[in-house]
Design a protein around this motif. Structure first.
Motif, PDB file in Angstrom:
ATOM      1  N   LYS A 115       0.222  -1.061  -0.678  1.00 28.24           N
ATOM      2  CA  LYS A 115      -0.705   0.006   0.668  1.00 28.24           C
ATOM      3  C   LYS A 115       1.101   1.058   0.164  1.00 28.24           C
ATOM      4  N   ASN A 116       1.930   0.688   0.959  1.00 30.60           N
ATOM      5  CA  ASN A 116       2.866   2.451   0.995  1.00 30.60           C
ATOM      6  C   ASN A 116       3.603   2.336  -0.201  1.00 30.60           C
ATOM      7  N   ALA A 117       3.880   1.379  -1.021  1.00 29.01           N
ATOM      8  CA  ALA A 117       4.797   1.722  -2.319  1.00 29.01           C
ATOM      9  C   ALA A 117       3.806   1.980  -3.098  1.00 29.01           C
ATOM     10  N   TYR A 118       2.511   2.072  -3.171  1.00 32.69           N
ATOM     11  CA  TYR A 118       1.885   2.627  -4.078  1.00 32.69           C
ATOM     12  C   TYR A 118       2.141   4.260  -4.268  1.00 32.69           C
ATOM     13  N   LEU A 119       1.074   3.969  -3.371  1.00 33.62           N
ATOM     14  CA  LEU A 119       0.773   5.615  -2.389  1.00 33.62           C
ATOM     15  C   LEU A 119       1.725   6.163  -2.788  1.00 33.62           C
ATOM     16  N   HIS A 120       3.824   6.189  -2.669  1.00 36.62           N
ATOM     17  CA  HIS A 120       4.186   6.906  -2.440  1.00 36.62           C
ATOM     18  C   HIS A 120       4.698   6.615  -3.994  1.00 36.62           C
ATOM     19  N   GLY A 121       4.632   5.504  -4.930  1.00 36.88           N
ATOM     20  CA  GLY A 121       4.671   6.189  -6.264  1.00 36.88           C
ATOM     21  C   GLY A 121       4.395   6.830  -6.948  1.00 36.88           C
ATOM     22  N   ALA A 122       2.849   7.101  -6.530  1.00 39.23           N
ATOM     23  CA  ALA A 122       1.905   7.395  -7.243  1.00 39.23           C
ATOM     24  C   ALA A 122       2.536   9.348  -6.967  1.00 39.23           C
ATOM     25  N   ILE A 123       2.558   9.722  -6.106  1.00 37.67           N
ATOM     26  CA  ILE A 123       2.928  10.881  -5.438  1.00 37.67           C
ATOM     27  C   ILE A 123       4.311  11.108  -6.150  1.00 37.67           C
ATOM     28  N   ILE A 124       5.664  10.111  -6.517  1.00 41.58           N
ATOM     29  CA  ILE A 124       6.901  10.189  -6.987  1.00 41.58           C
ATOM     30  C   ILE A 124       6.104  10.993  -8.557  1.00 41.58           C
ATOM     31  N   PHE A 125       5.174  10.572  -8.761  1.00 43.31           N
ATOM     32  CA  PHE A 125       4.602   9.925 -10.379  1.00 43.31           C
ATOM     33  C   PHE A 125       4.269  11.633 -10.460  1.00 43.31           C
ATOM     34  N   CYS A 126       3.070  11.864  -9.880  1.00 47.12           N
ATOM     35  CA  CYS A 126       2.718  13.256  -9.381  1.00 47.12           C
ATOM     36  C   CYS A 126       3.567  14.412  -9.394  1.00 47.12           C
ATOM     37  N   ILE A 127       5.142  14.508  -8.807  1.00 44.44           N
ATOM     38  CA  ILE A 127       6.441  15.113  -8.298  1.00 44.44           C
ATOM     39  C   ILE A 127       7.465  15.509  -9.659  1.00 44.44           C
ATOM     40  N   ASN A 128       6.379  14.220 -10.309  1.00 49.37           N
ATOM     41  CA  ASN A 128       7.081  14.071 -11.706  1.00 49.37           C
ATOM     42  C   ASN A 128       7.611  15.049 -12.524  1.00 49.37           C
ATOM     43  N   ILE A 129       5.831  14.638 -12.523  1.00 57.96           N
ATOM     44  CA  ILE A 129       5.028  15.942 -13.591  1.00 57.96           C
ATOM     45  C   ILE A 129       5.129  17.434 -13.381  1.00 57.96           C
ATOM     46  N   LEU A 130       5.429  17.445 -12.145  1.00 54.85           N
ATOM     47  CA  LEU A 130       4.826  18.891 -11.684  1.00 54.85           C
ATOM     48  C   LEU A 130       6.122  19.315 -12.130  1.00 54.85           C
ATOM     49  N   ALA A 131       7.257  18.585 -12.223  1.00 50.06           N
ATOM     50  CA  ALA A 131       8.907  19.397 -12.646  1.00 50.06           C
ATOM     51  C   ALA A 131       9.013  18.907 -13.678  1.00 50.06           C
ATOM     52  N   LEU A 132       7.552  18.838 -14.542  1.00 52.73           N
ATOM     53  CA  LEU A 132       7.785  18.330 -15.760  1.00 52.73           C
ATOM     54  C   LEU A 132       7.503  19.790 -16.429  1.00 52.73           C
ATOM     55  N   VAL A 133       6.429  19.911 -15.912  1.00 51.41           N
ATOM     56  CA  VAL A 133       6.002  21.190 -16.803  1.00 51.41           C
ATOM     57  C   VAL A 133       6.343  22.235 -16.384  1.00 51.41           C
ATOM     58  N   VAL A 134       7.258  22.693 -14.984  1.00 52.30           N
ATOM     59  CA  VAL A 134       7.915  23.785 -14.594  1.00 52.30           C
ATOM     60  C   VAL A 134       9.780  23.563 -15.284  1.00 52.30           C
ATOM     61  N   GLY A 135      10.543  22.299 -15.521  1.00 52.47           N
ATOM     62  CA  GLY A 135      11.157  21.974 -16.443  1.00 52.47           C
ATOM     63  C   GLY A 135      11.427  23.042 -17.513  1.00 52.47           C
ATOM     64  N   ILE A 136      10.452  22.254 -18.520  1.00 50.44           N
ATOM     65  CA  ILE A 136      10.974  22.549 -19.872  1.00 50.44           C
ATOM     66  C   ILE A 136      11.329  24.073 -20.291  1.00 50.44           C
ATOM     67  N   PRO A 137      10.051  25.025 -19.468  1.00 51.52           N
ATOM     68  CA  PRO A 137      10.530  26.502 -19.985  1.00 51.52           C
ATOM     69  C   PRO A 137      12.285  26.672 -19.103  1.00 51.52           C
ATOM     70  N   ILE A 138      12.437  26.202 -17.998  1.00 50.41           N
ATOM     71  CA  ILE A 138      13.628  26.448 -17.036  1.00 50.41           C
ATOM     72  C   ILE A 138      14.306  25.942 -17.739  1.00 50.41           C
ATOM     73  N   ALA A 139      14.428  24.974 -18.855  1.00 49.86           N
ATOM     74  CA  ALA A 139      15.811  24.591 -19.632  1.00 49.86           C
ATOM     75  C   ALA A 139      15.595  24.873 -20.920  1.00 49.86           C
ATOM     76  N   GLU A 140      14.693  25.322 -21.148  1.00 52.44           N
ATOM     77  CA  GLU A 140      15.239  26.440 -22.456  1.00 52.44           C
ATOM     78  C   GLU A 140      15.509  27.571 -21.961  1.00 52.44           C
ATOM     79  N   MET A 141      15.928  28.331 -20.817  1.00 60.50           N
ATOM     80  CA  MET A 141      16.973  29.803 -20.307  1.00 60.50           C
ATOM     81  C   MET A 141      18.194  29.005 -21.171  1.00 60.50           C
TER      82      MET A 141
END
Length: 141
Positions: A115-141
Motif C-alpha cells: 500500500k505504501n509503495a503504491y501511494l509513494h509511487g503515485a506521489i513521486i509520479f505527480c512530483i515528476n509531472i510537476l517537475a516536467l511542467v516547470v522544468g521545460i521552460p527553465i531548461a529552455e532558458m
C-alpha cells in the motif's frame, strides 16, 4: 529486454527502414499547430505513464528516436528533450514493473508494504509531472 529492444531501436533509427520518416510524416498533421512546449508535455506525460508499467530504459530506447524525429518537425530543442527525458523517464516507481528500484521497494513487505509503495509511487509520479511542467521552460532558458 535490452537484447530484444536494441535491434528494434536500431531498426527504428535505420533510414532504409523508413519508420522514422513515416512517423514524422504521420505526425506532421497532428503536431502542425502544436507548440514545442505542448509537444514535450504531451509526449513526456504519455511516455511517463507507459514507463510506470514497462521498464524505463526500454521505453527510452523505443520512444527516443520517435521523439527526436517528431521534435524536428516542430523545431523542439533536442538538448532540452534529452535532459527532460533522462529525468522524467528514469523516475518510475508507481508499479513493480516500472524499474529495478521500484521492484525492490515493492518486494520489501517488511519495511515498506504494498500500500505504501503504491501511494509513494503515485506521489513521486505527480512530483515528476510537476517537475516536467516547470522544468521545460527553465531548461529552455
Amino acid at each position: 529486454m535490452f537484447a530484444t529492444v536494441a535491434p528494434l531501436s536500431a531498426a527504428i533509427n535505420n533510414p532504409d527502414c523508413g519508420i522514422l520518416t513515416f512517423v514524422s510524416e504521420s505526425m506532421t498533421g497532428i503536431l502542425g499547430g502544436m507548440s514545442p512546449y505542448l509537444f514535450m508535455i504531451v509526449l513526456f506525460v504519455i511516455s511517463s505513464v507507459i514507463t510506470q508499467f514497462a521498464n524505463n530504459a526500454v521505453i527510452m530506447m523505443v520512444i527516443g528516436p520517435i521523439m527526436f524525429s517528431a521534435g524536428a518537425v516542430i523545431d523542439a530543442n533536442p538538448l532540452v528533450m534529452t535532459v527532460i527525458a533522462s529525468f522524467v523517464l528514469n523516475v518510475a516507481f508507481m508499479t513493480p514493473a516500472a524499474s529495478g528500484p521500484a521492484a525492490m521497494a515493492f518486494s520489501n513487505q517488511e519495511w515498506i508494504g504494498t500500500k505504501n509503495a503504491y501511494l509513494h509511487g503515485a506521489i513521486i509520479f505527480c512530483i515528476n509531472i510537476l517537475a516536467l511542467v516547470v522544468g521545460i521552460p527553465i531548461a529552455e532558458m
